[in-house]
Design a protein around this motif. Structure first.
Motif, PDB file in Angstrom:
ATOM      1  N   GLY A   1      46.504  40.986  13.510  1.00  0.00           N
ATOM      2  CA  GLY A   1      46.791  39.575  13.315  1.00  0.00           C
ATOM      3  C   GLY A   1      47.370  38.970  14.575  1.00  0.00           C
ATOM      4  O   GLY A   1      46.895  39.213  15.687  1.00  0.00           O
ATOM      5  N   SER A   2      48.430  38.205  14.417  1.00  0.00           N
ATOM      6  CA  SER A   2      49.102  37.593  15.569  1.00  0.00           C
ATOM      7  C   SER A   2      50.413  38.292  15.894  1.00  0.00           C
ATOM      8  O   SER A   2      51.248  37.743  16.613  1.00  0.00           O
TER       9      SER A   2
ATOM     10  N   THR B   1      50.498  31.127  12.710  1.00  0.00           N
ATOM     11  CA  THR B   1      50.309  31.679  14.044  1.00  0.00           C
ATOM     12  C   THR B   1      50.634  30.649  15.120  1.00  0.00           C
ATOM     13  O   THR B   1      51.276  30.963  16.127  1.00  0.00           O
TER      14      THR B   1
ATOM     15  N   MET C   1      42.161  33.503   8.839  1.00  0.00           N
ATOM     16  CA  MET C   1      42.826  32.215   8.555  1.00  0.00           C
ATOM     17  C   MET C   1      42.157  31.500   7.391  1.00  0.00           C
ATOM     18  O   MET C   1      40.956  31.569   7.245  1.00  0.00           O
TER      19      MET C   1
ATOM     20  N   ASP D   1      46.803  37.262   6.164  1.00  0.00           N
ATOM     21  CA  ASP D   1      45.594  37.941   6.613  1.00  0.00           C
ATOM     22  C   ASP D   1      45.674  39.419   6.254  1.00  0.00           C
ATOM     23  O   ASP D   1      46.585  40.132   6.705  1.00  0.00           O
TER      24      ASP D   1
ATOM     25  N   GLY E   1      49.193  34.537   8.839  1.00  0.00           N
ATOM     26  CA  GLY E   1      48.194  33.902   9.691  1.00  0.00           C
ATOM     27  C   GLY E   1      48.085  32.427   9.367  1.00  0.00           C
ATOM     28  O   GLY E   1      49.035  31.804   8.915  1.00  0.00           O
TER      29      GLY E   1
ATOM     30  N   THR F   1      41.623  38.945  15.097  1.00  0.00           N
ATOM     31  CA  THR F   1      42.115  37.864  14.244  1.00  0.00           C
ATOM     32  C   THR F   1      43.353  37.220  14.878  1.00  0.00           C
ATOM     33  O   THR F   1      44.290  37.901  15.254  1.00  0.00           O
ATOM     34  N   GLY F   2      43.351  35.903  15.000  1.00  0.00           N
ATOM     35  CA  GLY F   2      44.503  35.198  15.556  1.00  0.00           C
ATOM     36  C   GLY F   2      44.438  34.991  17.059  1.00  0.00           C
ATOM     37  O   GLY F   2      45.273  34.271  17.619  1.00  0.00           O
TER      38      GLY F   2
END
Length: 336
Positions: free
Chosen positions: A317-318, A79, A1, A49, A75, A278-279
């Motif tokens: 990521g998300s 997110t 992020m 991201d 991201g 991440t996320g």
């Protein structure tokens, strides 16, 4: 992020290809999710991201480390907006987009998720927000870049959109922030604030004042220890509980703890295959807030946060963020 907030080896030709930016998200849109009201204003920049995972060793200057996988996913505050929208929440995302390829890709992803555009600002120049994330099984390191642009005053955004909840993805403080938080209070809006490793501690009067004006503060464990000057999550939780109505500490693989008034709650992390962390913290926040808006207890909010965070780490990521049906199904499987 985005911020505002080894040993050299031969190339590995069998490494996974780069995953596309939009397609994994577009395929997971819950098109039947109802708008559940109590709209949330998410204030924060997008990021793209670039996630390197399955690293062959520690990253250090003077060395080269190969990754077994590379993902490129939206991201930053995307997110939060995406996660809430997937759960059926009515979301206004105040964000800026430019003429660059990253802006175009995130904008396409936001449209695929049916995030409304009335909070967007478009610029004729590049507005790049890029984060390189080096993801390990338990944690990640990040390098971020963003193009500077004029920031919209937070108070003005709150006055314009009159949300039920203002969601701030990083620690904010100072006279202008305090004024904006007063505006939120006048309109009866709750404020949910994360930390995102932004500098500040409770010994700073502006930080202490800002945190006293928010309803939920949700740092991770390292951030909570730094902000409070304590040596353990338990100590940090007690300090924060004296400052904010709801204090939440995200502990990664050790789950999460929370305090609200005299109540305390804790939830262990769920055993899931970890692809990318991440996320995960943002998805935790989404689950916690979603359940809070539904009137859930502190323990129920914590459970929803842990479930959403756990789901997030199973994809890059998300991209693996849950929709409302997925969250209900996973909550139903939790032990009593």
């Amino acid at each position: 992020m985005a911020h505002p907030h080894g040993v050299p080896q031969a190339p590995r030709h069998d490494a996974s290809p780069v995953e596309p930016l939009v397609e994994p998200l577009a395929g997971r849109v819950d098109r039947t999710a109802p708008q559940t009201g109590a709209h949330v204003l998410v204030v924060g920049a997008y990021a793209v991201d670039l996630v390197f995972r399955e690293l062959s060793g520690q990253v250090a200057f003077g060395s080269e480390v190969w990754a077994g996988g590379l993902g490129m996913v939206p991201g930053g505050a995307f997110t939060l907006a995406m996660g809430l929208r997937r759960l059926g929440r009515d979301v206004v995302w105040a964000a800026d987009f430019g003429s660059d390829v990253f802006s175009r890709e995130v904008l396409a992803a936001a449209r695929a998720e049916r995030i409304g555009e009335h909070g967007f600002r478009h610029h004729p120049q590049p507005v790049r927000n890029v984060t390189v994330a080096l993801s390990g099984p338990q944690d990640r390191a990040m390098i971020a870049y963003e193009d500077p642009i004029p920031v919209r005053p937070l108070a003005e955004l709150i006055e314009t959109h009159r949300p039920a909840v203002v969601m701030l993805p990083y620690l904010q403080f100072g006279p202008e922030v305090s004024e904006a938080l007063d505006v939120a209070a006048r309109h009866g809006a709750e404020v949910f604030m994360d930390c995102q490793d932004y500098a500040g501690h409770l010994g700073m009067p502006d930080v202490a004042k800002a945190l006293s004006q928010v309803q939920v503060f949700a740092p991770n464990e390292a951030e909570a220890l730094r902000i409070t000057g304590t040596a353990s999550a338990a100590e940090a939780l007690e300090v924060l509980a004296d400052v904010v109505p709801v204090a939440v500490i995200k502990r990664g693989g050790d789950g999460a703890v929370a305090a609200e008034g005299g109540r305390r709650a804790a939830r262990a992390a769920l055993p899931v295959p970890v692809v990318d962390t991440t996320g995960a913290g943002d998805c935790f926040n989404v689950g916690f807030l979603h359940e809070r808006l539904a009137g859930g207890s502190l323990d129920a909010c914590l459970a929803a946060g842990v479930v959403c965070g756990a789901a997030a780490v199973t994809g890059p990521g998300s991209s693996a963020a849950l929709d409302s049906a997925g969250l209900r199904a996973r909550l139903a499987r939790l032990p009593a």
